[in-house]
Each structure stands twice: as structure tokens, then as C-alpha cells.
Scaffold this motif. Structure first.
Motif, PDB file in Angstrom:
ATOM      1  N   VAL A  49     -21.883 -36.339  13.197  1.00  0.00           N
ATOM      2  CA  VAL A  49     -20.948 -36.284  12.063  1.00  0.00           C
ATOM      3  C   VAL A  49     -21.702 -35.985  10.770  1.00  0.00           C
ATOM      4  O   VAL A  49     -21.239 -35.230   9.916  1.00  0.00           O
ATOM      5  CB  VAL A  49     -20.147 -37.608  11.934  1.00  0.00           C
ATOM      6  N   TYR A  50     -22.911 -36.565  10.646  1.00  0.00           N
ATOM      7  CA  TYR A  50     -23.722 -36.423   9.435  1.00  0.00           C
ATOM      8  C   TYR A  50     -24.042 -34.958   9.148  1.00  0.00           C
ATOM      9  O   TYR A  50     -23.857 -34.476   8.025  1.00  0.00           O
ATOM     10  CB  TYR A  50     -25.016 -37.225   9.633  1.00  0.00           C
ATOM     11  N   SER A  51     -24.472 -34.225  10.184  1.00  0.00           N
ATOM     12  CA  SER A  51     -24.789 -32.814   9.952  1.00  0.00           C
ATOM     13  C   SER A  51     -23.521 -31.999   9.731  1.00  0.00           C
ATOM     14  O   SER A  51     -23.527 -30.992   9.027  1.00  0.00           O
ATOM     15  CB  SER A  51     -25.608 -32.237  11.118  1.00  0.00           C
ATOM     16  N   THR A  52     -22.378 -32.469  10.295  1.00  0.00           N
ATOM     17  CA  THR A  52     -21.111 -31.744  10.142  1.00  0.00           C
ATOM     18  C   THR A  52     -20.533 -31.902   8.730  1.00  0.00           C
ATOM     19  O   THR A  52     -19.755 -31.060   8.280  1.00  0.00           O
ATOM     20  CB  THR A  52     -20.104 -32.238  11.207  1.00  0.00           C
ATOM     21  N   VAL A  53     -20.931 -32.952   8.016  1.00  0.00           N
ATOM     22  CA  VAL A  53     -20.426 -33.174   6.649  1.00  0.00           C
ATOM     23  C   VAL A  53     -20.878 -32.050   5.712  1.00  0.00           C
ATOM     24  O   VAL A  53     -20.124 -31.604   4.855  1.00  0.00           O
ATOM     25  CB  VAL A  53     -20.911 -34.552   6.114  1.00  0.00           C
ATOM     26  N   THR A  54     -22.111 -31.573   5.884  1.00  0.00           N
ATOM     27  CA  THR A  54     -22.646 -30.597   4.924  1.00  0.00           C
ATOM     28  C   THR A  54     -22.881 -29.201   5.501  1.00  0.00           C
ATOM     29  O   THR A  54     -22.685 -28.204   4.819  1.00  0.00           O
ATOM     30  CB  THR A  54     -23.990 -31.086   4.356  1.00  0.00           C
ATOM     31  N   LEU A  55     -23.301 -29.108   6.770  1.00  0.00           N
ATOM     32  CA  LEU A  55     -23.787 -27.818   7.269  1.00  0.00           C
ATOM     33  C   LEU A  55     -22.724 -26.724   7.433  1.00  0.00           C
ATOM     34  O   LEU A  55     -22.978 -25.594   7.043  1.00  0.00           O
ATOM     35  CB  LEU A  55     -24.577 -28.001   8.574  1.00  0.00           C
ATOM     36  N   PRO A  56     -21.519 -27.010   7.993  1.00  0.00           N
ATOM     37  CA  PRO A  56     -20.540 -25.915   8.115  1.00  0.00           C
ATOM     38  C   PRO A  56     -20.214 -25.259   6.771  1.00  0.00           C
ATOM     39  O   PRO A  56     -20.130 -24.032   6.674  1.00  0.00           O
ATOM     40  CB  PRO A  56     -19.304 -26.611   8.708  1.00  0.00           C
ATOM     41  N   LYS A  57     -20.068 -26.078   5.728  1.00  0.00           N
ATOM     42  CA  LYS A  57     -19.773 -25.545   4.390  1.00  0.00           C
ATOM     43  C   LYS A  57     -20.958 -24.718   3.880  1.00  0.00           C
ATOM     44  O   LYS A  57     -20.780 -23.657   3.283  1.00  0.00           O
ATOM     45  CB  LYS A  57     -19.499 -26.720   3.439  1.00  0.00           C
ATOM     46  N   MET A  58     -22.164 -25.220   4.137  1.00  0.00           N
ATOM     47  CA  MET A  58     -23.369 -24.502   3.705  1.00  0.00           C
ATOM     48  C   MET A  58     -23.494 -23.166   4.438  1.00  0.00           C
ATOM     49  O   MET A  58     -23.803 -22.130   3.839  1.00  0.00           O
ATOM     50  CB  MET A  58     -24.607 -25.347   3.964  1.00  0.00           C
ATOM     51  N   LEU A  59     -23.215 -23.155   5.750  1.00  0.00           N
ATOM     52  CA  LEU A  59     -23.308 -21.925   6.551  1.00  0.00           C
ATOM     53  C   LEU A  59     -22.265 -20.903   6.090  1.00  0.00           C
ATOM     54  O   LEU A  59     -22.559 -19.713   5.999  1.00  0.00           O
ATOM     55  CB  LEU A  59     -23.115 -22.251   8.042  1.00  0.00           C
ATOM     56  N   THR A  60     -21.060 -21.384   5.775  1.00  0.00           N
ATOM     57  CA  THR A  60     -20.010 -20.496   5.248  1.00  0.00           C
ATOM     58  C   THR A  60     -20.480 -19.859   3.944  1.00  0.00           C
ATOM     59  O   THR A  60     -20.272 -18.665   3.709  1.00  0.00           O
ATOM     60  CB  THR A  60     -18.706 -21.280   4.981  1.00  0.00           C
ATOM     61  N   GLY A  61     -21.131 -20.673   3.106  1.00  0.00           N
ATOM     62  CA  GLY A  61     -21.659 -20.176   1.833  1.00  0.00           C
ATOM     63  C   GLY A  61     -22.718 -19.094   2.022  1.00  0.00           C
ATOM     64  O   GLY A  61     -22.772 -18.112   1.287  1.00  0.00           O
TER      65      GLY A  61
END
Length: 310
Positions: free
Chosen positions: A72-84
Motif C-alpha cells: 500500500v505504501y508504494s501505491t500511495v505515491t508511485l502510480p501518480k509519480m509514474l503518470t507524471g
């Protein structure tokens, strides 16, 4: 007009890691691999801990908790970062920003407390083996895990409530790949001294408290190994059971101490972003590898699990 502006700022723009096109695509592939490794590795550990009877022990119960956290921890930030990284600067609503801040600190501080709990478990197992099953009973394990999650939740709640009280009225670009406290405090129009004090006192104690417990546990373990375990082989075998946990502790605490202790409040935002990447992307991906590669029980459970599939 100032009042109008204050109410109008309903979203922020996450500037992400870099503006350089070539680097964006490289980072996208690089961190996507880390994210997938984190998801697959931690999901495998959770599955093994649930499915394998030999892993139904306190140590693996806590490891299962750690793996759930990391997913969950990596899912909080990484999908948004990858989209960026794929599509450029990412807008995020004020509510979305607060939610991201809350879950990042909730899961991060839970992990810090959980690692201290795991150190205590190792201490009891090595220094008090005869009383281990009595001390680390299923009820105690559940209580310790629940306490870890609760401390994390309360800590994050304080920050999200305090941040929601601030007013933002002008520049809305966040020089980061997610909504963290310090970049948001830099954008606020209202007085942030109380927020900064809370960040320094509460976050430092949530990080340093568990860290002190980890150090204390290992000091006891080392003393025990040198005084009670006579053979060199016995000492090495005893200490090697702690090696995975110690590696994970170093991977989490060192960067976090860099970012959130009071001395770092004047540090550069660029360094904060780089250090945040370590514990939000790299550490969750490495944890399962460290535990599986270094641990005999995990390796045999993994072979058994893969054997079922083939």
C-alpha cells in the motif's frame, strides 16, 4: 481579492522528478520495475505467510504485516509519480493531496514502529528462547501489530488535520512527486510555525523512539551472543537470523532520519525528493528480496509455492 484567491486554490500541481524528456522515460521504466517488484515480491510473502503452516510464527506474522504495508505504501505515491513521468506535471485536488499526505505518513510511521516490534521479537527469540512462545503469544503479537498501526494512524491524523487548517492562496506548484508536509508548508500563506514544531517533535519521536528500541534490542542481542554463545559458528548462525531485519532497518531509518529530523528543516528540496524516493520506491521493492534471499524458511516456502504452480 486575497480572500477570493485563498478560497479558489482547490488543486496543486505536482512537478515530479524532472522536466528533461529523455530522463522522464528512463525514470518511468526504472521506477515501474521497482513498483512491480514491490507488488509481486510483497504479495508473494503475504501469500506464503498465510498458506504455509511452518511460517505461522510471530516473526513471519510481523513480516506479513510489513509486506502488506509495503504494497500500500508504494501505491500511495508511485502510480501518480509514474503518470507524471509519462504525461508531465500532475494536478492533484486539495482533498487528494491531504489523502496522499495522510496515507504516506500513516504507513511510513507504522512501518517504523513495526520494525521496532520485529527487533523485540528477535530479542526474545535469541535471549529468552525458553519463554519465547509464552512471551510472544498470538494475543501479544496481535496487540503489538494493532499498536503499530494505531500509532501510525494517530501520527498521520495529527499532520493531515493540522495541514487542512492552513490556507493556500497563490503559487500551487509542489516541487515533489507527492504531497509531503514540508513542500506544502512552503506553499501556505498562513502561519506554519505550529505545523513545523509538530513535524519536528512528533515525527522525530515517531522515528527516533522505535529506532532507539531497535538499537537497544540489538545491543542486548550482541551482548548475549558474545557472553552466552561460545562457538564462532553458533554466534554467526544466531546473528545471521537478524541480518535481514537489520538491513531493512538501515534502508528505512537512515533516509527517514535524514529527511524528518529537525536539523534537516533547512535542507534542499531536491535532496528531500531524492531521499523520499529511497524509502517510497526502493525499500519496498528490496524488502521481499532481502527476506527471501537470506532466509532458509522463506526460500523453501517459495520453492514449495512455485512447485505447486508448475
Amino acid at each position: 481579492l486575497a480572500m477570493l484567491n485563498q478560497t479558489e486554490l482547490s488543486e496543486f500541481i505536482l512537478l515530479g522528478l524532472t522536466d528533461i524528456q529523455g530522463l522522464q522515460h528512463f525514470f518511468f521504466v526504472f521506477f515501474l520495475l521497482f513498483y512491480l517488484t514491490s507488488l509481486l515480491g510483497n504479495a508473494a510473502i503475504v501469500t506464503m505467510v498465510i498458506a504455509e503452516a511452518q511460517l505461522h510464527t510471530p516473526m513471519y506474522f510481523f513480516l506479513g504485516n510489513l509486506s502488506c504495508l509495503d504494497i500500500v505504501y508504494s501505491t500511495v505515491t508511485l502510480p501518480k509519480m509514474l503518470t507524471g513521468l509519462l504525461f508531465g506535471h500532475q494536478p492533484i485536488s486539495f482533498g487528494g493531496c491531504l489523502a496522499q499526505l495522510h496515507f504516506f505518513h500513516f504507513l511510513g510511521s507504522t512501518e517504523a514502529v513495526l520494525l521496532a516490534t520485529m527487533a523485540y521479537d528477535r530479542y526474545v527469540a535469541i535471549c529468552n528462547p525458553l519463554r519465547y512462545t509464552l512471551v510472544m503469544s498470538p494475543r501479544t503479537c496481535l496487540l503489538l501489530a494493532a499498536a503499530s498501526w494505531s500509532i501510525g494512524f494517530v501520527h498521520a491524523m495529527i499532520h493531515s488535520v493540522m495541514t487542512s487548517q492552513l490556507s493556500f492562496c497563490g503559487y500551487n506548484h509542489i516541487h515533489h512527486f507527492f504531497c509531503d508536509i514540508k513542500p506544502l508548508l512552503n506553499l501556505a500563506c498562513s502561519n506554519t510555525s505550529l505545523n513545523m514544531t509538530l513535524l519536528n517533535i512528533i515525527t522525530t519521536s515517531v522515528v527516533l523512539g522505535p529506532f532507539a528500541l531497535v538499537v537497544l534490542s540489538y545491543l542486548y542481542i550482541i551482548c548475549f551472543i558474545f557472553h552466552k554463545v561460545r562457538s564462532q559458528e553458533g554466534r554467526w548462525k544466531t546473528f545471521s537470523t537478524c541480518a535481514s531485519h537489520l538491513t531493512v532497518v538501515a534502508l528505512l531509518y537512515i533516509p527517514v532520519l535524514f529527511n524528518y529530523t529537525p536539523t534537516s528543516s533547512g535542507s534542499s528540496l531536491k535532496r528531500d525528493v531524492q531521499v523520499s524516493l529511497l524509502y517510497s520506491a526502493v525499500t519496498p521493492a528490496l524488502n521481499p528480496l532481502i527476506y527471501t534471499l537470506r532466509n532458509q524458511d522463506m526460500r523453501s516456502a517459495l520453492k514449495k509455492m512455485l512447485g505447486i504452480k508448475t
